[in-house]
Design an enzyme around this catalytic site. Structure first.
Site, PDB file in Angstrom:
ATOM      1  N   HIS A  38       1.772  -3.989   6.711  1.00  0.00           N
ATOM      2  CA  HIS A  38       2.120  -3.074   5.549  1.00  0.00           C
ATOM      3  C   HIS A  38       1.389  -1.697   5.540  1.00  0.00           C
ATOM      4  CE1 HIS A  38       2.261  -6.083   1.916  1.00  0.00           C
ATOM      5  NE2 HIS A  38       2.620  -6.672   2.941  1.00  0.00           N
ATOM      6  N   GLU A 107       9.824  -5.549   2.261  1.00  0.00           N
ATOM      7  CA  GLU A 107       9.407  -5.238   0.708  1.00  0.00           C
ATOM      8  C   GLU A 107       9.513  -3.819   0.489  1.00  0.00           C
ATOM      9  OE1 GLU A 107       6.410  -6.636   2.379  1.00  0.00           O
ATOM     10  OE2 GLU A 107       6.660  -8.921   2.227  1.00  0.00           O
TER      11      GLU A 107
END
Length: 323
Positions: A38, A107
């Site tokens: 992330h 994402e």
């Protein structure tokens, strides 16, 4: 037999702590480990997001047995697929064959940082398929030149290649991604115990391949404390991939989940220290056909106590239930 894994959740601990945790997970007897990749945490309360590939390199040197895996890396926006291929090959060498490359279509939360907008899911799947083609070609050795719809590669070559390339996994959430994974992946990755995803994977060529699931849990001797922590840091989880892939910022996730109550979270995430509750939470994954299940203990500071409890209580209970 179901293999039980440990998740290095980069959104909830710093880099040195993550390496310490996976070393302890290896000692505790977990069968494998996975690592999120992330740029942002899901919620501000999680508080971290170090560079996963540096963590993985350190983990490869600090451990000797436990397999390592990205869960998952997007090879389409922050990273060019030629660079992902180089990173994965290097990790396979550093870990002496213990690395698996888990890939997904990404994402918005993490990929928006390089600009360029956020395309539709159909385009993202096209990009993922082309990226896999490039990565596979580079794993084969030699020079690769590629001019496609989304990526260009000009006379690239990996100079340090392992004897066996890392197995490649693809994350799925519906028919389209299952078709992609069935055709192109060595294993499938999912975050819900949906047997239809695995059946779709099989229909498209995935039969007999490994299937890896992931389950959030929240161990604490005090169940109320566990419920509060799960709500504080993981209430976004129930929104599903189709929502989670689109929101661009932790504050977006906070807004989207403002009406989620602690009791709502406790209904979907096992909390406390009753091993039977954790066994029953794993059961739907085993019954759906997952061969590996990576557990996510919620809360960075809770990892040492969780790992001690896992070694003494949780792992023996899970192995008694699922082989």
């Amino acid at each position: 037999m179901v293999h039980i894994g440990y998740t290095m959740m980069t959104e909830q601990a710093g880099p040195r702590e993550l390496v310490d945790h996976v070393v302890r997970a290896e000692d505790a007897g977990f069968d494998f480990s996975v690592t999120s990749d992330h740029y942002f945490p899901w919620l501000r309360s999680q508080g971290h997001s170090p560079y996963a590939w540096s963590v993985l390199g350190a983990a490869a040197q600090a451990t000797s047995r436990i397999p390592l895996m990205t869960y998952v890396t997007c090879p389409s926006f922050r990273y060019h697929p030629a660079v992902v291929a180089q990173k994965a090959a290097t990790m396979q060498l550093l870990s002496e064959g213990r690395f698996r490359l888990g890939l997904g279509s990404g994402e918005n939360l993490n990929e928006h940082v390089v600009g360029g907008g956020w395309p539709s899911v159909d385009v993202r799947h096209e990009m993922l398929e082309e990226a896999v083609e490039i990565i596979r070609a580079l794993f084969e050795g030699g020079h690769v030149t590629h001019h496609g719809s989304h990526f260009d590669v000009e006379s690239a070559r990996l100079w340090d290649l392992p004897d066996e390339p890392p197995p490649l996994g693809i994350a799925v959430s519906g028919e389209q991604s299952c078709a992609l994974a069935g055709r192109l992946a060595d294993l499938v990755i999912a975050t819900e115990p949906d047997g239809e995803l695995l059946r779709a994977f099989d229909r498209h060529g995935g039969e007999g391949k490994a299937r890896v699931g992931q389950l959030p849990i929240c161990y604490d001797p005090d169940r109320d404390t566990a419920v509060r922590r799960a709500h504080d840091q993981f209430r976004w989880f129930g929104s599903g991939w189709k929502v989670n892939s689109e929101l661009p910022h932790p504050d977006s996730f906070a807004s989207a989940t403002r009406f989620v109550r602690p009791e709502d979270v406790a209904e979907s995430i096992p909390c406390g220290d009753d091993p039977d509750a954790f066994v029953e939470a794993v059961r739907p994954y085993a019954e759906a056909g997952f061969t590996e299940i990576a557990l996510v203990q919620i809360g960075g500071e809770s990892q040492p106590a969780y790992l001690d409890w896992s070694e003494k209580t949780l792992l023996p209970a899970l192995r008694a239930a699922f082989g």
